[in-house]
Design a protein around this motif. Structure first.
Motif, mmCIF file in Angstrom:
data_model
loop_
_atom_site.group_PDB
_atom_site.id
_atom_site.type_symbol
_atom_site.label_atom_id
_atom_site.label_comp_id
_atom_site.label_asym_id
_atom_site.label_seq_id
_atom_site.Cartn_x
_atom_site.Cartn_y
_atom_site.Cartn_z
ATOM 1 N N ALA A 56 24.907 67.751 -0.576
ATOM 2 C CA ALA A 56 25.532 68.780 0.251
ATOM 3 C C ALA A 56 26.728 69.401 -0.449
ATOM 4 O O ALA A 56 27.389 68.760 -1.272
ATOM 5 C CB ALA A 56 25.978 68.190 1.589
ATOM 6 N N SER A 57 26.983 70.654 -0.111
ATOM 7 C CA SER A 57 28.155 71.379 -0.597
ATOM 8 C C SER A 57 28.834 72.019 0.606
ATOM 9 O O SER A 57 28.197 72.758 1.362
ATOM 10 C CB SER A 57 27.752 72.459 -1.601
ATOM 11 N N ILE A 58 30.115 71.715 0.797
ATOM 12 C CA ILE A 58 30.872 72.211 1.943
ATOM 13 C C ILE A 58 31.924 73.188 1.445
ATOM 14 O O ILE A 58 32.797 72.825 0.644
ATOM 15 C CB ILE A 58 31.552 71.060 2.709
ATOM 16 N N LEU A 59 31.841 74.429 1.900
ATOM 17 C CA LEU A 59 32.824 75.443 1.531
ATOM 18 C C LEU A 59 33.709 75.727 2.737
ATOM 19 O O LEU A 59 33.250 76.271 3.745
ATOM 20 C CB LEU A 59 32.152 76.729 1.049
ATOM 21 N N ASN A 60 34.959 75.360 2.623
ATOM 22 C CA ASN A 60 35.941 75.550 3.683
ATOM 23 C C ASN A 60 36.579 76.937 3.523
ATOM 24 O O ASN A 60 37.282 77.197 2.557
ATOM 25 C CB ASN A 60 37.000 74.440 3.563
ATOM 26 N N ILE A 61 36.285 77.841 4.473
ATOM 27 C CA ILE A 61 36.861 79.185 4.424
ATOM 28 C C ILE A 61 38.238 79.131 5.078
ATOM 29 O O ILE A 61 38.363 78.904 6.278
ATOM 30 C CB ILE A 61 35.981 80.217 5.148
ATOM 31 N N SER A 62 39.275 79.313 4.272
ATOM 32 C CA SER A 62 40.630 79.106 4.763
ATOM 33 C C SER A 62 41.464 80.375 4.603
ATOM 34 O O SER A 62 40.937 81.488 4.621
ATOM 35 C CB SER A 62 41.259 77.916 4.029
ATOM 36 N N SER A 63 42.752 80.208 4.430
ATOM 37 C CA SER A 63 43.653 81.353 4.327
ATOM 38 C C SER A 63 44.941 80.905 3.649
ATOM 39 O O SER A 63 45.362 79.746 3.769
ATOM 40 C CB SER A 63 43.974 81.892 5.727
ATOM 41 N N GLY A 64 45.597 81.849 2.969
ATOM 42 C CA GLY A 64 46.872 81.548 2.334
ATOM 43 C C GLY A 64 47.937 81.124 3.317
ATOM 44 O O GLY A 64 48.932 80.502 2.945
ATOM 45 N N ILE A 65 47.733 81.433 4.601
ATOM 46 C CA ILE A 65 48.709 81.052 5.625
ATOM 47 C C ILE A 65 48.808 79.536 5.753
ATOM 48 O O ILE A 65 49.805 79.011 6.255
ATOM 49 C CB ILE A 65 48.348 81.690 6.986
ATOM 50 N N ALA A 66 47.796 78.819 5.257
ATOM 51 C CA ALA A 66 47.828 77.350 5.276
ATOM 52 C C ALA A 66 48.973 76.818 4.425
ATOM 53 O O ALA A 66 49.504 75.736 4.687
ATOM 54 C CB ALA A 66 46.498 76.791 4.773
ATOM 55 N N GLN A 67 49.349 77.578 3.390
ATOM 56 C CA GLN A 67 50.414 77.148 2.480
ATOM 57 C C GLN A 67 51.689 77.976 2.616
ATOM 58 O O GLN A 67 52.737 77.585 2.116
ATOM 59 C CB GLN A 67 49.920 77.226 1.030
ATOM 60 N N ASN A 68 51.572 79.106 3.300
ATOM 61 C CA ASN A 68 52.727 80.007 3.448
ATOM 62 C C ASN A 68 52.912 80.352 4.923
ATOM 63 O O ASN A 68 52.377 81.352 5.411
ATOM 64 C CB ASN A 68 52.500 81.287 2.637
ATOM 65 N N VAL B 77 28.266 64.875 -2.390
ATOM 66 C CA VAL B 77 28.882 65.923 -1.583
ATOM 67 C C VAL B 77 29.952 66.636 -2.406
ATOM 68 O O VAL B 77 30.853 66.002 -2.952
ATOM 69 C CB VAL B 77 29.517 65.348 -0.301
ATOM 70 N N ARG B 78 29.831 67.951 -2.508
ATOM 71 C CA ARG B 78 30.847 68.783 -3.150
ATOM 72 C C ARG B 78 31.660 69.474 -2.065
ATOM 73 O O ARG B 78 31.114 69.890 -1.043
ATOM 74 C CB ARG B 78 30.221 69.836 -4.060
ATOM 75 N N VAL B 79 32.956 69.616 -2.309
ATOM 76 C CA VAL B 79 33.836 70.266 -1.339
ATOM 77 C C VAL B 79 34.763 71.223 -2.079
ATOM 78 O O VAL B 79 35.308 70.881 -3.128
ATOM 79 C CB VAL B 79 34.680 69.232 -0.559
ATOM 80 N N SER B 80 34.927 72.410 -1.522
ATOM 81 C CA SER B 80 35.868 73.362 -2.095
ATOM 82 C C SER B 80 36.422 74.236 -0.971
ATOM 83 O O SER B 80 35.790 74.399 0.078
ATOM 84 C CB SER B 80 35.192 74.235 -3.157
ATOM 85 N N THR B 81 37.603 74.781 -1.198
ATOM 86 C CA THR B 81 38.247 75.669 -0.228
ATOM 87 C C THR B 81 38.406 77.054 -0.851
ATOM 88 O O THR B 81 38.767 77.174 -2.019
ATOM 89 C CB THR B 81 39.626 75.116 0.188
ATOM 90 N N PHE B 82 38.117 78.078 -0.050
ATOM 91 C CA PHE B 82 38.149 79.459 -0.540
ATOM 92 C C PHE B 82 39.025 80.306 0.369
ATOM 93 O O PHE B 82 38.879 80.284 1.589
ATOM 94 C CB PHE B 82 36.725 80.020 -0.570
#
Length: 262
Positions: free
Chosen positions: A144-156, A187-192
Motif C-alpha cells: 500500500a501507498s498512503i498519500l496524505n494531502i495536507s497544507s503548509g498551515i500545518a507548519q505555519n 506500506v509507503r507514506v508521504s505527505t503532499f
C-alpha cells in the motif's frame, strides 16, 4: 508455492486507488484522470450518495462507497472495501484528501459544536479510517501507498484558522508515525502540500476571513494574494509523481513547487 511463483502471481494482479473527498476539488480532478486508466481500479469514498453530480461522467468506470467523515458511526467505507476482496490487488493507493476548513475564528469565539465537528472530520474519523485501511491491508498482505494531502498551515499557524491547522498538523504527525511503524516495508507514506487551489474550500475560507469583523486586525495578504492552481494541474502532479511514477515517494513531505516539470 515458490517465491518466484508468488512474484509472478502478484505481477498479474491489478492495482487499486482509493480517493476520498472525491466529489469536488482535487479529489474529483484526480478521479477523472485515473478513471479510464487500465492501470487502476478506482474507488471513490463520498459523504452523501445523493450528491454525486461531479462523478456522473465517470460513474460507470469507478466504484463509489459512502463514507461520511462527519459521523464516526458512518465511517464504514473500508468495511465495504474489505468485502471487495482486497487480496486481488498487488498494490492499493490511498489518497487521503478529506478535510474541513471550518470553523473560521479565534479561540474563545468559536461554537463548541463546530469545534467538535472539525475534530471529528479532520482528526477522529481520519485516524479511524486510516487504521481500518491499514488493518485490511496488513491482514491481506497487500502492498500500500498512503498519500496524505495536507497544507503548509500545518507548519505555519494562521490566526483564525486554528482548527483547520490543528487537523492538518495532526495528520502530518500520523503520517510520520506510520513511516516509523511500517517496518515490513509493505506500506509507503508521504505527505503532499498542494498549495492554494481554485476550489469551493478556498472560496469558503477566504469569504469567511473577509466577513469576520473579529479577524480584521490580522493580515491575510499571504492567503488572498497567493498563486492559485487549478485542481486538475495539481492532480496531474500527483498522477505523474505518485501513481505512475515513484519520484514523490522519495520525500517525506513535498510541495507542488517541487515538481516544476509536471
Amino acid at each position: 508455492m515458490t517465491p518466484m511463483a508468488d512474484q509472478e502471481k502478484s505481477s498479474q494482479k491489478g492495482k487499486a486507488i482509493i480517493i476520498n473527498g472525491a466529489t469536488r476539488g482535487l479529489g474529483l480532478a484526480l478521479a477523472k484522470i485515473v478513471a479510464n486508466s487500465p492501470d487502476f481500479h478506482v474507488i471513490c469514498l463520498v459523504r452523501d450518495m445523493n450528491h454525486l453530480s461531479g462523478l456522473e461522467p465517470i460513474k460507470d468506470h469507478i466504484d463509489i462507497l459512502e463514507c461520511d467523515y462527519s459521523k464516526i458511526e458512518k465511517t464504514c467505507g473500508f468495511r465495504q472495501f474489505s468485502q471487495m476482496g482486497p487480496d486481488k490487488y498487488s498494490h492499493v493507493y490511498f489518497i487521503n484528501n478529506v478535510s474541513d476548513c471550518l470553523p473560521v475564528g479565534r479561540l474563545g469565539k468559536l461554537d463548541p459544536a463546530e469545534i467538535a465537528k472539525s475534530i471529528t472530520v479532520n482528526i477522529s474519523s481520519n485516524v479511524i479510517i486510516l487504521n481500518n485501511f491499514l488493518n485490511i491491508i496488513l491482514q491481506n498482505n497487500v502492498g500500500a501507498s498512503i498519500l496524505n494531502i495536507s497544507s503548509g498551515i500545518a507548519q505555519n499557524p494562521v490566526a483564525g484558522l486554528g482548527l483547520y491547522g490543528l487537523g492538518k498538523a495532526a495528520m502530518d504527525y500520523m503520517a510520520t508515525v506510520l513511516k516509523k511503524e511500517a517496518i515490513e516495508n509493505t506500506v509507503r507514506v508521504s505527505t503532499f502540500y498542494p498549495g492554494g487551489m481554485d476550489t469551493d474550500m478556498q472560496s469558503k475560507l477566504q469569504s469567511q476571513l473577509k466577513a469576520s469583523d473579529d479577524l480584521k486586525k490580522f493580515n491575510y495578504d499571504a492567503i488572498y494574494d497567493q498563486k492559485i492552481s487549478s485542481p486538475l494541474s495539481v492532480a496531474k502532479i500527483i498522477h505523474d509523481n505518485f501513481l505512475i511514477g515513484d519520484n514523490g515517494w522519495q520525500k517525506a513531505i513535498s510541495k507542488k513547487y517541487d515538481y516544476p516539470d509536471s
